[in-house]
Design a protein around this motif. Structure first.
Motif, mmCIF file in Angstrom:
data_model
loop_
_atom_site.group_PDB
_atom_site.id
_atom_site.type_symbol
_atom_site.label_atom_id
_atom_site.label_comp_id
_atom_site.label_asym_id
_atom_site.label_seq_id
_atom_site.Cartn_x
_atom_site.Cartn_y
_atom_site.Cartn_z
ATOM 1 N N THR A 72 0.823 -1.204 0.000
ATOM 2 C CA THR A 72 0.000 0.000 0.000
ATOM 3 C C THR A 72 0.860 1.258 0.000
ATOM 4 O O THR A 72 2.049 1.230 0.332
ATOM 5 N N LYS A 73 0.239 2.377 -0.362
ATOM 6 C CA LYS A 73 0.942 3.667 -0.358
ATOM 7 C C LYS A 73 1.214 4.128 1.068
ATOM 8 O O LYS A 73 2.197 4.823 1.328
ATOM 9 N N GLU A 74 0.340 3.769 1.988
ATOM 10 C CA GLU A 74 0.533 4.143 3.392
ATOM 11 C C GLU A 74 1.861 3.597 3.918
ATOM 12 O O GLU A 74 2.597 4.294 4.621
ATOM 13 N N TYR A 75 2.142 2.353 3.587
ATOM 14 C CA TYR A 75 3.389 1.750 4.057
ATOM 15 C C TYR A 75 4.591 2.447 3.422
ATOM 16 O O TYR A 75 5.591 2.709 4.082
ATOM 17 N N ALA A 76 4.483 2.754 2.139
ATOM 18 C CA ALA A 76 5.591 3.433 1.456
ATOM 19 C C ALA A 76 5.853 4.786 2.106
ATOM 20 O O ALA A 76 7.013 5.167 2.327
ATOM 21 N N ALA A 77 4.796 5.532 2.427
ATOM 22 C CA ALA A 77 4.969 6.828 3.066
ATOM 23 C C ALA A 77 5.564 6.680 4.460
ATOM 24 O O ALA A 77 6.460 7.430 4.850
ATOM 25 N N GLN A 78 5.077 5.727 5.216
ATOM 26 C CA GLN A 78 5.585 5.496 6.558
ATOM 27 C C GLN A 78 7.054 5.091 6.521
ATOM 28 O O GLN A 78 7.860 5.582 7.306
ATOM 29 N N ALA A 79 7.423 4.201 5.618
ATOM 30 C CA ALA A 79 8.817 3.758 5.517
ATOM 31 C C ALA A 79 9.713 4.921 5.090
ATOM 32 O O ALA A 79 10.830 5.062 5.587
ATOM 33 N N ALA A 80 9.229 5.773 4.182
ATOM 34 C CA ALA A 80 10.018 6.928 3.749
ATOM 35 C C ALA A 80 10.247 7.883 4.911
ATOM 36 O O ALA A 80 11.339 8.435 5.061
ATOM 37 N N LYS A 81 9.247 8.064 5.753
ATOM 38 C CA LYS A 81 9.402 8.953 6.903
ATOM 39 C C LYS A 81 10.366 8.369 7.920
ATOM 40 O O LYS A 81 11.261 9.066 8.422
ATOM 41 N N GLU A 82 10.192 7.113 8.251
ATOM 42 C CA GLU A 82 11.001 6.499 9.306
ATOM 43 C C GLU A 82 12.438 6.248 8.880
ATOM 44 O O GLU A 82 13.382 6.561 9.602
ATOM 45 N N LYS A 83 12.616 5.705 7.699
ATOM 46 C CA LYS A 83 13.953 5.278 7.283
ATOM 47 C C LYS A 83 14.740 6.377 6.577
ATOM 48 O O LYS A 83 15.957 6.476 6.730
ATOM 49 N N LEU A 84 14.054 7.188 5.799
ATOM 50 C CA LEU A 84 14.758 8.192 5.003
ATOM 51 C C LEU A 84 14.592 9.607 5.532
ATOM 52 O O LEU A 84 15.236 10.531 5.045
ATOM 53 N N GLY A 85 13.691 9.808 6.484
ATOM 54 C CA GLY A 85 13.473 11.130 7.056
ATOM 55 C C GLY A 85 12.746 12.069 6.107
ATOM 56 O O GLY A 85 12.872 13.284 6.219
ATOM 57 N N MET A 86 12.031 11.546 5.172
ATOM 58 C CA MET A 86 11.302 12.370 4.213
ATOM 59 C C MET A 86 10.050 12.946 4.874
ATOM 60 O O MET A 86 9.513 12.396 5.825
ATOM 61 N N VAL A 87 9.588 14.055 4.300
ATOM 62 C CA VAL A 87 8.420 14.750 4.822
ATOM 63 C C VAL A 87 7.406 14.869 3.701
ATOM 64 O O VAL A 87 7.757 15.073 2.535
ATOM 65 N N GLY A 88 6.125 14.776 4.055
ATOM 66 C CA GLY A 88 5.065 14.922 3.070
ATOM 67 C C GLY A 88 4.959 16.363 2.582
ATOM 68 O O GLY A 88 5.574 17.284 3.130
ATOM 69 N N GLU A 89 4.131 16.596 1.557
ATOM 70 C CA GLU A 89 4.000 17.915 0.967
ATOM 71 C C GLU A 89 3.435 18.936 1.947
ATOM 72 O O GLU A 89 3.867 20.082 1.982
ATOM 73 N N ASN A 90 2.465 18.592 2.734
ATOM 74 C CA ASN A 90 1.822 19.529 3.640
ATOM 75 C C ASN A 90 2.317 19.416 5.062
ATOM 76 O O ASN A 90 1.674 19.900 5.986
ATOM 77 N N GLU A 91 3.474 18.822 5.274
ATOM 78 C CA GLU A 91 4.006 18.639 6.598
ATOM 79 C C GLU A 91 5.222 19.532 6.804
ATOM 80 O O GLU A 91 5.981 19.804 5.880
ATOM 81 N N ILE A 92 5.394 19.953 8.064
ATOM 82 C CA ILE A 92 6.554 20.775 8.425
ATOM 83 C C ILE A 92 7.358 19.986 9.433
ATOM 84 O O ILE A 92 6.828 19.433 10.387
ATOM 85 N N LEU A 93 8.668 19.964 9.255
ATOM 86 C CA LEU A 93 9.549 19.210 10.121
ATOM 87 C C LEU A 93 10.225 20.160 11.102
ATOM 88 O O LEU A 93 10.829 21.135 10.706
ATOM 89 N N PHE A 94 10.081 19.867 12.383
ATOM 90 C CA PHE A 94 10.744 20.651 13.411
ATOM 91 C C PHE A 94 11.829 19.782 14.027
ATOM 92 O O PHE A 94 11.587 18.652 14.424
ATOM 93 N N LYS A 95 13.021 20.331 14.122
ATOM 94 C CA LYS A 95 14.119 19.609 14.753
ATOM 95 C C LYS A 95 14.514 20.359 16.026
ATOM 96 O O LYS A 95 14.649 21.583 16.022
ATOM 97 N N ALA A 96 14.709 19.626 17.095
ATOM 98 C CA ALA A 96 15.128 20.221 18.368
ATOM 99 C C ALA A 96 16.606 20.495 18.336
ATOM 100 O O ALA A 96 17.393 19.721 17.797
ATOM 101 N N GLU A 97 16.988 21.625 18.936
ATOM 102 C CA GLU A 97 18.428 21.940 19.018
ATOM 103 C C GLU A 97 19.012 21.225 20.211
ATOM 104 O O GLU A 97 18.409 21.148 21.270
ATOM 105 N N ASN A 98 20.229 20.779 20.061
ATOM 106 C CA ASN A 98 20.902 20.087 21.160
ATOM 107 C C ASN A 98 21.716 21.033 21.969
ATOM 108 O O ASN A 98 22.341 21.905 21.730
#
Length: 99
Positions: free
Chosen positions: A73-99
């Protein structure tokens, strides 16, 4: 008369010998029967164990089939891209915490 007495004694000895042979055979049959019952009990226990394993493997096969359908399914492809590759969807914003 002497012959009749010998025959009576001889018949008695033959009957005793035959009786002993029959008793020995009955003993052998009883022992073998006991061994076969023990073997049968072992086979029944093994059969039950194998049936339980078969049931578990059947359930596992169903889970694998469901996972296979989900992976396609496409859901799995999107989930795997987010988890393994750190990709973000078109309407999503990625916030990273500073160390």
């Amino acid at each position: 008369m002497a012959k009749k007495r010998r025959q009576k004694g001889s018949n008695r000895r033959e009957m005793i010998c035959i009786s002993l042979v029959v008793l020995v055979l009955l003993g052998v049959v009883a022992v073998q029967s006991s061994r076969l019952k023990d073997k049968n009990a072992g086979y029944e226990a093994r059969l039950q164990l194998l049936n339980e394993q078969l049931e578990k493997e059947s359930e596992r096969a169903l889970e694998i089939a469901e996972l296979k359908d989900y992976v396609n399914t496409k859901e799995y492809a999107a989930q795997a891209a987010k988890e393994k590759l750190g990709m973000v969807g078109e309407n999503e914003i990625l916030f990273k915490a500073e160390n």
